[in-house]
Each structure stands twice: as structure tokens, then as C-alpha cells.
Design a protein around this motif. Structure first.
Motif, PDB file in Angstrom:
ATOM      1  N   VAL A   1      -6.677   2.985  -3.808  1.00 22.26           N
ATOM      2  CA  VAL A   1      -5.223   3.134  -3.761  1.00 22.26           C
ATOM      3  C   VAL A   1      -4.582   3.430  -5.114  1.00 22.26           C
ATOM      4  N   GLY A   2      -5.326   3.270  -6.175  1.00 21.45           N
ATOM      5  CA  GLY A   2      -4.740   3.646  -7.462  1.00 21.45           C
ATOM      6  C   GLY A   2      -4.103   2.509  -8.234  1.00 21.45           C
TER       7      GLY A   2
ATOM      8  N   CYS B   1       2.804   1.587  -3.246  1.00 18.28           N
ATOM      9  CA  CYS B   1       1.934   2.107  -4.296  1.00 18.28           C
ATOM     10  C   CYS B   1       1.810   3.629  -4.168  1.00 18.28           C
ATOM     11  N   ARG B   2       1.610   4.117  -2.952  1.00 20.56           N
ATOM     12  CA  ARG B   2       1.503   5.568  -2.743  1.00 20.56           C
ATOM     13  C   ARG B   2       2.777   6.274  -3.174  1.00 20.56           C
ATOM     14  N   ARG B   3       3.922   5.714  -2.769  1.00 23.26           N
ATOM     15  CA  ARG B   3       5.183   6.403  -3.065  1.00 23.26           C
ATOM     16  C   ARG B   3       5.500   6.406  -4.553  1.00 23.26           C
TER      17      ARG B   3
ATOM     18  N   GLN C   1       3.416   6.215  -7.006  1.00 21.61           N
ATOM     19  CA  GLN C   1       2.437   7.009  -7.755  1.00 21.61           C
ATOM     20  C   GLN C   1       2.572   8.498  -7.450  1.00 21.61           C
ATOM     21  N   ALA C   2       3.356   8.841  -6.415  1.00 18.62           N
ATOM     22  CA  ALA C   2       3.432  10.244  -5.992  1.00 18.62           C
ATOM     23  C   ALA C   2       4.080  11.119  -7.056  1.00 18.62           C
TER      24      ALA C   2
ATOM     25  N   LEU D   1       0.834  -1.198   0.000  1.00 18.83           N
ATOM     26  CA  LEU D   1       0.000   0.000   0.000  1.00 18.83           C
ATOM     27  C   LEU D   1       0.874   1.254   0.000  1.00 18.83           C
ATOM     28  N   GLU D   2       1.863   1.247   0.867  1.00 23.73           N
ATOM     29  CA  GLU D   2       2.768   2.390   0.974  1.00 23.73           C
ATOM     30  C   GLU D   2       3.651   2.503  -0.282  1.00 23.73           C
TER      31      GLU D   2
END
Ligand code: CA
Length: 224
Positions: free
Chosen positions: A97-98, A68-70, A72-73, A65-66
Motif C-alpha cells: 500500500v505504500g 493512503c491511496r488517495r 499518495q495519488a 487503506l483508501e
């Protein structure tokens, strides 16, 4: 047809699964790299600029999850998320979450490859879309940038620089990230190169196109 340059990052901490997936991808003509933990995956996304990431949710260190966030940032990158259970997938979809697709273990490598190909097709259909940001229009396919409808001639490096900043949206990019994304290496000694190219892009496109974020780096300026 899959081109040999299509590069897929396989983020998976179980070596047997990672190898099986990577082998299958290679046999289908993809280039595949394995990352066995989340931090390595984030770093490799920056340096290798893969075309797609297969991302296991349950990883040691930072979880999927993290990761994916990083990743995609700073850039829109297609992600196929792999979960251990259906309810995990439901949870992720709920969170928005994208990821572009989800697959629950156990899965067959054949199924995975089919999903990967479908996601890549969708991503390719969107790739040529131009970015409209205030008075700037950036056409990644034609490598053309216009300000107030007038084409402005940039060098290839200047073009890539404004493109990565525009694609990052509101995210601030460090000089090191910009070096990796534009010049393709991670050598901190090149930070002045970034600064000098930022100056020349501002001269051509306007000071308001790139924001300096002191102590951090640069961000797209959203020119009006
Ligand atoms: Ca795992």
C-alpha cells in the motif's frame, strides 16, 4: 533536531489515542493536527501539506487503506500506518500500500515518535533527489528546471506548478487541487490563475510538458 515547521497529521477516530499521540508529538517539537475521519484527512493533506501522516487503518467512512491511496495519488508523502492487529499489518505489507512503516496497537507514544523520526530521516534523505522526466529534469532543492540539459528560468509559481505535476506522475490534478498545492488555498474562483500559469509554463518549457485533460484538469506531459 526537530524543526518547529515539521507538521504531522494524526488520522485517528479514537479521541483518547489521537490526543495522546498529538500531545507527545507536540512535546517533541512537532506541529500536530488531528483528523478524525478519512475524508477530512484527505482534504487536510491537500490544504495543510503535512510532512508525515500517522494513519489509523480502521476509520469510519473511508478506511486507512483508501486514505493512503488517495493521499499518495498526487504526492509522495511519508505514512506511518497504525493497525489493530499484526495480521492486518501483514495484509497491508502484502498489498504494497505504500506506507513507510507500520505500528500495531497498543503502542507507546514513545515508540511511535521513534518510528516517525526514522521515517522522516529517510524521507529527508530522498527529498533532494531530482526528478528526471523525459527531456525535463527538475531539481526541487535547487529549484532548477532543465529541458534537454538547458536551464529554463521559471518564476517561483511556475516552478511549483511543473513540480507538483511532475511529482503527481500520471495522475490528473484538478484546478482546485493545483490551487491548493501551488498557491495554498482552496478557492475555486482562482481557476483562471491556474490556466494562465499553465500557458506560461508551456511557452517556456514546451507545449508537450503539460497535458490538458478536458473536464478534469491537467497532467504532466512526459515530454520526450
Ligand atoms: Ca480506529
Amino acid at each position: 533536531m526537530v524543526t518547529t515547521s515539521t507538521h504531522i497529521l494524526v488520522v485517528e477516530d479514537e479521541p483518547i489515542i489521537a490526543d495522546a499521540v498529538a500531545d507527545r508529538l507536540r512535546s517533541e517539537g512537532f506541529e500536530a493536527t488531528i483528523a478524525s475521519d478519512g475524508l477530512v484527512a484527505v482534504e487536510q493533506c491537500m490544504t495543510l501539506r503535512p510532512d508525515l501522516v500517522i494513519l489509523d487503518l480502521n476509520l469510519p467512512g473511508i478506511d486507512g487503506l483508501e486514505v493512503c491511496r488517495r493521499i499518495q495519488a498526487t504526492r509522495r508523502i511519508p505514512v506511518v500506518m497504525v493497525t489493530a492487529r499484526d495480521d492486518e499489518t501483514d495484509m497491508l505489507v502484502g498489498l504494497g500500500v505504500g506506507a513507510d512503516d507500520y505500528l500495531t496497537k497498543p503502542f507507546s507514544p514513545r515508540e511511535l515518535v521513534a518510528r516517525v523520526k526514522a521515517v522522516l530521516r529517510r524521507a529527508e534523505a530522498n527529498a533532494g533527489a531530482s526528478l528526471d522526466r523525459g527531456s525535463l529534469t527538475i531539481d526541487p532543492a535547487g529549484r532548477i528546471v532543465c529541458r534537454d540539459g538547458e536551464e529554463v528560468h521559471l518564476t517561483p509559481t511556475e516552478f511549483d506548478l511543473i513540480r507538483v505535476l511532475a511529482e503527481a506522475g500520471n495522475a490528473v490534478l484538478s484546478r482546485e487541487q493545483m490551487l491548493a498545492m501551488v498557491w495554498g488555498y482552496r478557492d475555486g474562483s482562482g481557476a483562471r490563475t491556474v490556466d494562465s500559469h499553465v500557458r506560461s509554463v508551456r511557452r517556456k518549457l514546451g507545449d508537450d510538458t503539460i497535458r490538458t485533460v478536458h473536464g478534469v484538469g491537467y497532467a504532466f506531459g512526459d515530454p520526450t
